[in-house]
Design a protein around this motif. Structure first.
Motif, mmCIF file in Angstrom:
data_model
loop_
_atom_site.group_PDB
_atom_site.id
_atom_site.type_symbol
_atom_site.label_atom_id
_atom_site.label_comp_id
_atom_site.label_asym_id
_atom_site.label_seq_id
_atom_site.Cartn_x
_atom_site.Cartn_y
_atom_site.Cartn_z
ATOM 1 N N ASP A 135 0.858 -1.188 0.000
ATOM 2 C CA ASP A 135 0.000 0.000 0.000
ATOM 3 C C ASP A 135 0.891 1.233 0.000
ATOM 4 N N LEU A 136 0.354 2.309 -0.560
ATOM 5 C CA LEU A 136 1.016 3.610 -0.421
ATOM 6 C C LEU A 136 0.286 4.385 0.665
ATOM 7 N N SER A 137 1.026 4.874 1.639
ATOM 8 C CA SER A 137 0.403 5.593 2.755
ATOM 9 C C SER A 137 1.161 6.887 3.028
ATOM 10 N N VAL A 138 0.598 7.669 3.940
ATOM 11 C CA VAL A 138 1.271 8.913 4.363
ATOM 12 C C VAL A 138 1.567 8.781 5.856
ATOM 13 N N SER A 139 2.773 9.171 6.236
ATOM 14 C CA SER A 139 3.153 9.080 7.649
ATOM 15 C C SER A 139 2.408 10.119 8.475
ATOM 16 N N ALA A 140 1.926 9.699 9.633
ATOM 17 C CA ALA A 140 1.185 10.628 10.499
ATOM 18 C C ALA A 140 2.090 11.728 11.043
ATOM 19 N N THR A 141 3.397 11.490 11.034
ATOM 20 C CA THR A 141 4.310 12.513 11.564
ATOM 21 C C THR A 141 4.962 13.339 10.453
ATOM 22 N N SER A 142 4.508 13.144 9.220
ATOM 23 C CA SER A 142 5.091 13.893 8.101
ATOM 24 C C SER A 142 4.861 15.395 8.274
ATOM 25 N N LYS A 143 5.839 16.168 7.853
ATOM 26 C CA LYS A 143 5.684 17.626 7.889
ATOM 27 C C LYS A 143 5.183 18.135 6.535
ATOM 28 N N ASN A 144 5.058 17.234 5.578
ATOM 29 C CA ASN A 144 4.584 17.610 4.227
ATOM 30 C C ASN A 144 3.448 16.677 3.804
#
Lengths: 478, 308
Positions: free
Chosen positions: A339-348
């Motif tokens: 899966d492609l996901s987004v990190s919850a701690t990403s700043k972008n």
């Protein structure tokens, strides 16, 4: 302006599309347009080390930068360390990663811990919900959501296929001999008994030049085969009421005994075979059947053989001779996937989301699944139907059709809290099986280990997660 | 403050003040203090921190960091896989260490006499020790491979029939495979140390024994072994500790399999920490290992009387 004139102008505008430019845009274009405001920034994405990462390194990363001005930093991580790295980044709050590659069976742990960003608001904001419907149901319904929210876009059509040597199966002498011996036609096996018959028959006739079959047998691959066969024979992993493990049932024993017995008609030393050993044997023509992920089919056909990155793949001696079929009993294991996901701690977060929407979109993903070296397999209905893909080699239509059918019927990997521990117990058990330990003893120990893990995680917590998993369409054959 | 003068070689020196004397007395400590501070920071702090972690409930998969008391340590005693892994470590150490010592000693005896090309042969013999253990393990995995490995071919040649041994799968051969690889790589280390030790044995004693007509075994027992005993003790200690920490060779050869049959304590600790994500429990295992090693090392040092 008179009302009729206004109406006429509106109609013309509607017909020419001037009034609704966004409607013409697909999800890839929308993502590109929206991402341009982040030009000059850099997003990092965790990707499997090795061949897989050549996709963002050589293809999609540079292309995205050209289209949007956003640089993509690829963080290559070995598969078995990806979970740890993602969790470490999340726990520390460092925000070192923006976008993530996530194995769907990790979803309960990662989403449950809060390490993944819920994607629904972005999906709606950037008009991606319709295109998600193009993703094959096996992946869309099983691998995308946790607790009713979208946490990842299925991005790899992993599914086990049976590959067989058409030239051997269609050889008149072999057909005749087989029919005379077993009373049915030589054809891709419909069940495991047929696989045994065919495998032994070919080995008896052609070994040591060609053996009936060869499978990968070293960790972690055989556990996916066990999961599939165990369920297809009627097994359940747990008693849903008590969460006591039931892998040591008669079904488990039957499957273990069958798996062990098959080694006898496979090449000597098959117990040590990994992904590459098995690939090499099949491509060199020393095994008549094997089961594996879709790249075997592309490489067996010689597709991408000129690629520098694929120099390690043995030159196919069986191009044009390989047939594709469903695994015996017809419900193949999906086996891993991404899966492609987004990190919850990403700043972008938004920039990271737009990148994964673009990657996953119909248009971009069709290009990516045709890259011969990146191990990304077709996973959208539009991929299976793509005329461009179907023209890549003579048997490509049969290949895509088999992947499509396999995907539709695919069985989902077991996915619980701390799934890695259950996976390890299965892997160790199968390793003991090859070493000759008593199958019943191994299964009893595996069940004990399952129970110990469940108790440690918390029976009620795990029961709730298991209930959600078991209700998914791909969990157990209906 | 009282001061007085002393004269050495006609030069007059002023006796330092009390503060000066205190500073002078403490000077060595002041000089080493920064180094000690750095050592404490990089060495002791992680140790103390991991000790604290071992009393908590930290895992990679949830946010509970509460105090667990002795829970993790109590768990150690119930963990049969842990004790099995310690057993596997003990087996490998108990077999490999004497073999390495014996082979190293025999090789050293062979090379003690000067001969043409001796240096070249010694350099070649020592080659395995400079290879990374993971590479050594991977190399031996290939050598043992049932399809491509030459070992099967060689055995088949001598047996006169095809011999196919699944070295890393068959329980009867998996320990021999590990021991062969381990001994191949580390016997030269013993050889080097013992060669140096043998070179320093008092020649006059050996010559006297020869004149007296003492047998080789008598010379070995009465002269050679006592002379090289401290070196043997240190070599055994170094290799013994290395064997307790054995990881790479087994990882490359068997990954602890089949099943968990060759899982050593290092492998098990790695699996618990980085595959099962049991951070606090892994810290507890590490402290158990530290305690065991401290105990064994102290006993060995005491026994061999080299701690003085």
């Amino acid at each position: 302006m008179k009302f009729r004139t206004l109406l006429g102008v509106a109609a013309i505008l509607a017909l020419t599309g001037v009034s609704a430019p966004a409607a013409d845009k697909d999800a890839a274009d929308i993502a590109v347009e929206a991402a341009k405001k982040y030009a000059g920034t850099t997003i990092s994405i965790v990707w499997e080390a090795g061949l897989q990462s050549l996709d963002p390194l050589n293809y999609s990363g540079p292309k995205w930068e050209k289209l949007t001005g956003i640089k993509v930093k690829v963080v290559e991580v070995p598969t078995d360390q990806m979970f740890t790295k993602i969790m470490q980044d999340f726990k520390s709050g460092a925000g070192a990663y923006d976008a993530l590659n996530v194995i769907p069976s990790w979803m309960p742990d990662l989403a449950g811990a809060g390490a993944l960003e819920p994607l629904d608001k972005y999906v709606d904001k950037f008009g991606y919900r319709d295109e998600l419907q193009d993703i094959a149901a096996a992946y869309r319904d099983n691998q995308m959501q946790y607790d009713g929210k979208i946490f990842g876009f299925p991005d790899d059509g992993d599914v086990m296929l049976l590959y067989y040597r058409k030239d051997i199966f269609e050889d008149p002498k072999m057909k005749e001999g087989f029919k005379a011996k077993f009373g049915y036609e030589l054809a891709p096996p419909k069940d495991w008994k047929q696989l045994d018959d065919i495998g032994q028959f070919i080995t008896d006739k052609m070994a040591p030049k060609v053996y009936g079959a060869g499978f990968f047998r070293t960790a972690p691959y055989p556990q996916y085969m066990f999961q599939e066969r165990f369920r297809m024979e009627g097994g359940k992993f747990f008693n849903a009421d008590t969460m006591k493990s039931t892998v040591n049932s008669d079904v488990g024993l039957k499957v273990f005994k069958q798996m062990l017995a098959e080694n006898k008609f496979m090449p000597p030393g098959v117990e040590q075979w990994n992904f590459v050993d098995n690939l090499a044997a099949f491509l060199q023509g020393t095994t008549a059947m094997t089961i594996s992920w879709p790249p075997y089919g592309r490489w067996a056909a010689g597709y991408g053989s000129g690629e520098e990155a694929l120099k390690w793949v043995p030159k196919s001696q069986v191009a044009g001779k390989v047939g594709y079929a469903l695994t015996p009993l017809g419900r193949p294991e999906l086996g891993v996937g991404f899966d492609l996901s987004v990190s919850a701690t990403s700043k972008n977060k938004e920039a990271a989301y737009l990148f994964i929407q673009w990657l996953n979109s119909k248009k971009t993903s069709l290009e990516r699944v045709q890259l011969p070296y990146t191990l990304r397999d077709p996973f959208r209905l539009s991929h299976y139907a793509s005329e461009k893909y179907r023209a890549l080699w003579p048997d490509a239509p049969a290949y895509l059709d088999t992947i499509k059918t396999s995907g539709e019927k695919g069985l989902l990997d077991l996915s619980l809290l701390q799934q890695d521990k259950y996976d390890e117990a299965m892997t160790k058990a199968i390793s003991s099986l090859w070493a000759g330990e008593d199958p019943k003893t191994i299964l009893d120990r595996m069940a004990q280990q399952f129970d110990a893990i469940t108790e440690k995680v918390g029976i009620e917590n795990q029961k709730a997660v298991y209930k959600v998993w078991a209700a998914k369409p791909g969990a157990y054959p209906q | 403050m009282m001061t007085f003068s002393l004269s050495f070689n006609g030069t007059e020196h002023r006796r330092p003040s009390r503060l000066g004397r205190v500073l002078e007395d403490r000077l060595p400590y002041l000089i080493v203090a920064p180094a000690i501070l750095v050592l404490l920071l990089v060495g002791l702090f992680p140790l103390i921190y991991s000790l604290i972690v071992s009393f908590q409930r930290i895992t990679m998969t949830d946010n509970d960091t509460s105090f667990a008391g002795l829970l993790n340590y109590a768990e150690l005693f119930r963990d049969t896989r842990l004790w099995a892994s310690l057993g596997h470590t003990a087996i490998i150490t108990a077999i490999a260490l004497p073999l390495e010592l014996l082979i190293g000693f025999l090789m050293a005896q062979l090379f003690i006499d000067r001969m043409p090309g001796r240096q070249l042969f010694v350099a070649l013999l020592v080659l395995p020790t400079v290879i990374s253990p993971i590479v050594a393990g991977a190399t031996w995995r290939l050598l043992f491979d049932v399809r491509f490995g030459p070992i099967g071919e060689i055995l088949s040649f001598f047996a006169g029939e095809p011999i196919r041994i699944l070295w890393t799968v068959n329980p009867a051969y998996v320990y021999p495979a590990i021991i062969i690889c381990e001994v191949w790589q580390w016997s030269p280390f013993m050889f080097l140390l013992l060669l140096a030790a043998l070179s320093n044995v008092d020649q006059s004693q050996l010559e006297a024994a020869e004149i007296d007509g003492a047998s080789y075994l008598r010379v070995l027992r009465a002269i050679i072994l006592p002379a090289i005993a401290p070196v043997i003790a240190v070599a055994c200690l170094i290799r013994g500790l290395d064997l307790v920490r054995i990881f790479d060779i087994i990882w490359a050869l068997t990954e602890g399999g089949p099943g968990s049959m060759t899982e050593t304590i290092s492998l098990y600790t790695y699996v618990q920490g980085f595959s099962q994500f049991e951070t606090s429990y892994t810290a507890a295992i590490s402290f158990l290992v530290i305690a065991l090693l401290t105990l064994i090392t102290t006993l060995v040092l005491k026994r061999m009387e080299i701690a003085r």
